[in-house]
Design a protein around this motif. Sequence first.
Motif, PDB file in Angstrom:
ATOM      1  N   GLY A 169      -3.181   5.378   6.472  1.00  0.00           N
ATOM      2  CA  GLY A 169      -4.318   4.594   6.325  1.00  0.00           C
ATOM      3  C   GLY A 169      -4.006   3.296   5.381  1.00  0.00           C
ATOM      4  N   GLU A 170      -4.844   2.813   4.952  1.00  0.00           N
ATOM      5  CA  GLU A 170      -4.797   1.409   4.072  1.00  0.00           C
ATOM      6  C   GLU A 170      -4.974   1.512   2.523  1.00  0.00           C
ATOM      7  OE1 GLU A 170      -7.443  -1.469   5.842  1.00  0.00           O
ATOM      8  OE2 GLU A 170      -6.601  -1.245   7.881  1.00  0.00           O
ATOM      9  N   ILE A 171      -4.406   0.535   1.982  1.00  0.00           N
ATOM     10  CA  ILE A 171      -4.860   0.515   0.277  1.00  0.00           C
ATOM     11  C   ILE A 171      -6.108   0.024   0.176  1.00  0.00           C
ATOM     12  CG2 ILE A 171      -4.217  -0.719  -1.528  1.00  0.00           C
ATOM     13  CD1 ILE A 171      -1.576  -1.535  -0.428  1.00  0.00           C
ATOM     14  N   PRO A 172      -6.950   0.731  -0.243  1.00  0.00           N
ATOM     15  CA  PRO A 172      -8.449   0.841  -0.476  1.00  0.00           C
ATOM     16  C   PRO A 172      -8.850  -0.357  -1.427  1.00  0.00           C
ATOM     17  CG  PRO A 172      -7.891   2.560  -1.828  1.00  0.00           C
ATOM     18  CD  PRO A 172      -6.581   2.350  -1.062  1.00  0.00           C
ATOM     19  N   TRP A 173      -9.861  -1.002  -1.308  1.00  0.00           N
ATOM     20  CA  TRP A 173     -10.325  -2.062  -2.313  1.00  0.00           C
ATOM     21  C   TRP A 173     -10.499  -1.645  -3.547  1.00  0.00           C
ATOM     22  CZ3 TRP A 173     -10.822  -7.275  -1.493  1.00  0.00           C
ATOM     23  CH2 TRP A 173     -11.709  -8.096  -2.244  1.00  0.00           C
ATOM     24  N   SER A 174     -10.987  -0.274  -3.711  1.00  0.00           N
ATOM     25  CA  SER A 174     -11.304   0.103  -5.226  1.00  0.00           C
ATOM     26  C   SER A 174      -9.936   0.292  -5.975  1.00  0.00           C
ATOM     27  CB  SER A 174     -11.902   1.530  -4.973  1.00  0.00           C
ATOM     28  OG  SER A 174     -11.000   2.321  -4.467  1.00  0.00           O
ATOM     29  N   ILE A 175      -8.808   0.054  -5.582  1.00  0.00           N
ATOM     30  CA  ILE A 175      -7.594   0.185  -6.246  1.00  0.00           C
ATOM     31  C   ILE A 175      -7.701  -1.141  -7.198  1.00  0.00           C
ATOM     32  CG2 ILE A 175      -5.925  -1.462  -5.003  1.00  0.00           C
ATOM     33  CD1 ILE A 175      -5.312   2.001  -6.059  1.00  0.00           C
ATOM     34  N   LEU A 176      -8.470  -2.198  -7.054  1.00  0.00           N
ATOM     35  CA  LEU A 176      -8.675  -3.293  -7.897  1.00  0.00           C
ATOM     36  C   LEU A 176      -9.438  -3.031  -9.069  1.00  0.00           C
ATOM     37  CD1 LEU A 176      -9.696  -5.893  -5.372  1.00  0.00           C
ATOM     38  CD2 LEU A 176      -7.397  -5.641  -6.317  1.00  0.00           C
TER      39      LEU A 176
END
Length: 433
Positions: free
Chosen positions: A330-337
Motif C-alpha cells: 500500500g501507501e504511506i498514509p497521510w495520518s503519519i504526519l
Amino acid sequence: MKKLRFAKKQHLYFLLCVWCLMVDWSRAGTEESEGGPMEKTEKAALYSTIQGFVGDSWNGSYLFPDPCGWTPIQGVTCDIYEDLWYVTALSFGSMRDNSLACTEIPVIRPQLFELKHLKSLSLFNCFTSPKQYLASVSNNKWLDLSKNLETLEIRSNPGLIGELPSFITNLTNLQSLVVLENRLTGSLPKNLAKLTRLRRLVLSENRFTGRIPEVYGLTGLLILDLSRNFFSGPLPLSVGGLSSLLKLDVSNNYLEGKLPLELQSLKNLTLLDLRNNRFSGGLTKEIQEMSSLVELVLSNNHLEGDLTGIEWRNLKNLVVLDLTNTGLKGEIPWSILELKKLRFLGLSNNSLGGKLFPQMETDMPSLNALYVNGNNISGELEFSKKFYERMGRRLGVWGNPNLCYHGDEIKNLLDHAPFGVYQCKRLKAMTLA
C-alpha cells in the motif's frame, strides 16, 4: 649527671609511647562505637565468602579487621540491625570501581548463605573459565537468602553454563533479577511468575530456548527484557496483564504468530521492541491504544498488511517507529504526519508505493532520520535544500527506481543530493532512451 639525663629521656620516651597508644585505642574505640560491633560469625562468613570468589590468598582478617567500620572492603555494603553490623550487599567483578575482582575459578561457598541480612548480590565477569555451573550449590542453601534478597545480578559470565536454576523461583522477595550476557541454556522455569514482587526481569543475551512461560501475577513488573535468546512459539497472552510495564523487549528470538490483541492493555508502555522475530498477521489495530509508546520497533518480521488501518494520531508520543522489512504494502498514509515528535521513521525494504509527502519537512519538525529505501515509491521529491541538509545521509531513498528529485533551481544541491536517486530530467532522458 649523664645518667640522670639519660633516665629523664627514657622516662619522656615512655610517656610519649603510652600517649600514642592511648590515642590509637581511643580512636579505634570511638570509630567502632559510632558504627557498632559486628558478630564474629557474620565476620567469619563474610571473609570466607570473599575468599571463595577472590582466592585464598586474600587475607581479610588482617587487612580489614573492621569490614563495616573504619576498614571498609570494596564491594561490601553494611547496615545496622539491633546495634550490630550486618552485610546487606555484595558485588564481585570488574563492573564497578568498588567491586572485588574474581579469581579465575571462583567458588560459591556455603558461608554466603549465612549472611542473613543480604539484600543484593552482584556477580559480574566472575565465571570466565569454561563449564561452570550456578547450580553447584544445593537449592536449599539459596532458600536461606529468600527472606531478604531483593536484587540478584549475574552478568557477563562467559563460562557460566547450564539451565537457570530452579531455586530462582523461591527467592520470592526479589525485586530485580538480571541474568545478562551469560551462556545459560534450556527452558525458563514455568513457575517464574511466583516472583510477584519483581520490578525488573532481564534475561537477555543467553541461550535460553523453548516458550516464554506465562507471567500472570507480575503486575508490578516495570521492565521485561528477554531479548537475544532462542525463544520460540507465540508471545504469551498473559503479557497483556502486566499493567505497570514500561519496557517490553523480546527482540532477536524466534517468536511467531500474531501480535496479541492483549498488548492494547499496556497503557504505560514506552518501549515495544519485537524486532528480528517471525511474527505475522499484520499490524494489529489495537497498537493504536498504546498511547504512551515512545519507541515501536517491529522490523524484520513477516507482518505484511498496510499502514492505513492504524490511527497514527493516537500515538502522538512516538519518537522511534521502525517497520523495516515487515512485508508492508500500500501507501504511506497521510495520518503519519500527525506524529509530531517522531525522530526516526524506518520503512525500508517493503513493497510500499505512492509518494513521499513534502509536508514531512514542516509537519514533522523533529524528524531527522527517514528511511524508505528498497520500496516502490515514485514521483518527485519536493523537499527544500534545507531539508536535505538537515537529513544528510540519514535520508534513505535509494532503491526506488521511479523516484527522482529536482535540483536545477537549488544552488549547490549536489552537496546534499539524496543518495542513489537521479535528477528528474536525467531519469526522464533515461526513460525516453
